[in-house]
Design an enzyme around this catalytic site. Structure first.
Site, short mmCIF file in Angstrom:
data_model
loop_
_atom_site.label_atom_id
_atom_site.label_comp_id
_atom_site.label_asym_id
_atom_site.label_seq_id
_atom_site.Cartn_x
_atom_site.Cartn_y
_atom_site.Cartn_z
N CYS A 133 -6.25 -19.59 37.92
CA CYS A 133 -5.68 -19.46 36.57
C CYS A 133 -4.47 -20.38 36.39
O CYS A 133 -4.65 -21.59 36.28
CB CYS A 133 -5.36 -17.99 36.27
SG CYS A 133 -5.03 -17.69 34.50
N HIS A 233 -10.33 -15.46 37.15
CA HIS A 233 -9.73 -14.62 38.19
C HIS A 233 -10.82 -14.05 39.10
O HIS A 233 -11.34 -12.96 38.84
CB HIS A 233 -8.92 -13.47 37.57
CG HIS A 233 -7.61 -13.90 37.00
ND1 HIS A 233 -6.48 -14.06 37.78
CD2 HIS A 233 -7.26 -14.22 35.73
CE1 HIS A 233 -5.48 -14.44 37.01
NE2 HIS A 233 -5.92 -14.55 35.76
N GLU A 235 -10.29 -12.71 41.78
CA GLU A 235 -9.70 -11.53 42.43
C GLU A 235 -9.64 -10.32 41.51
O GLU A 235 -9.13 -9.26 41.90
CB GLU A 235 -8.29 -11.88 42.94
CG GLU A 235 -7.19 -11.88 41.90
CD GLU A 235 -7.11 -13.12 41.02
OE1 GLU A 235 -6.00 -13.41 40.52
OE2 GLU A 235 -8.15 -13.78 40.83
#
Length: 264
Positions: A133, A233, A235
């Site tokens: 990001c 993202h 994650e």
């Protein structure tokens, strides 16, 4: 967990022979004025740390805003690979633009300067580096590119919702010849994103390797250095479970190739 934080470290730990060192570099460890946002960011960053440890790395977590840029470079000098994670907007002075744009966040100038220096050194040394990001945007700015300062809301983030609901799910198409497509094993994937800025003019040596349905660049790779940035993202809690481990594994693969080339 094989992890150290800024509060406990003065230098990178000596990695076990079978564990390379991964530096996970975030913006800041303190946002007392924005507790909900901070909690969300900390959850995402901790997920990267945990995935790195599970993937065989000795992980060191550093907050760039809490260090002078020179100290950040010193502390990561012996890192085998680097991940730059998400956070606030980059100060526009670093890409020749003005403040006062729509959606502008607070800026952490020392964090920007330190992370930019990390990318520039990685490009010079050939250190494997992943930007997530904001991390993608740091890569682009570090190499002379700029940013679109505000994009229309649509697929890239949910607007007017609690912070825990801000991540938007959408498709991304990867260039079939990219290292990223090889790492993720597909050319069309589903991602989770939450950003209001995007890559503008590309930095030197970068090529776009993924796009969103509206045509925005969603990932870049360096043409000669093992540097990759993704605008989404991996994650995030609702991201496909394999995305982050595969991306971290690609850093290890790049490290192995680099070590083999030096030994040849």
């Amino acid at each position: 967990m094989t992890t150290q934080t800024l509060a406990t470290m003065t230098a990178l730990p000596t990695a076990r022979e079978d564990r390379p060192t991964l530096a996970v570099v975030e913006v800041t460890r303190s946002r007392p004025d924005r507790p909900e946002y901070h909690a969300k960011v900390q959850t995402l960053n901790a997920t990267v740390v945990d995935a790195g440890t599970a993937g065989g790395w000795t992980v060191v977590r550093l907050a760039a805003a809490d260090l002078d840029p020179a100290d950040l470079l010193d502390l990561t000098d012996s890192a085998d690979a680097v991940v730059i994670v998400g956070g606030e907007d980059i100060d526009p002075r670093f890409y020749g633009a003005d403040s006062g744009y729509e959606g502008e966040t607070v800026h952490f100038t020392d964090a920007d300067a330190g992370q930019i220096a990390l990318v520039q050194r990685a490009a010079e040394r050939g250190t494997p580096l992943l930007g997530i990001c904001r991390g993608l945007q740091i890569i682009n700015v570090a190499l002379g590119g700029d940013l679109v300062q505000h994009i229309d809301d649509g697929i890239h983030r949910n607007v007017g919702v609690p912070i825990d609901e801000i991540l938007s799910t959408h498709a991304v198409v990867l260039r079939s010849t990219s290292t990223l497509a090889a790492a993720l094993g597909d050319t069309r994937i589903s991602v989770q994103s939450a950003h209001h800025q995007s890559v503008g003019r590309l930095g030197a040596g970068l090529t776009p390797v993924a796009t969103a349905p509206d045509g925005l660049v969603e990932a870049v790779e360096h043409r000669t250095a093992p540097i990759t940035g993704v605008q989404w993202h991996p994650e995030a809690p609702d991201a496909p479970a394999a995305q982050l481990p595969l991306l971290l594994a690609s850093l290890q693969n790049a490290l192995t190739r680099s070590e083999a080339a030096r030994a040849a």
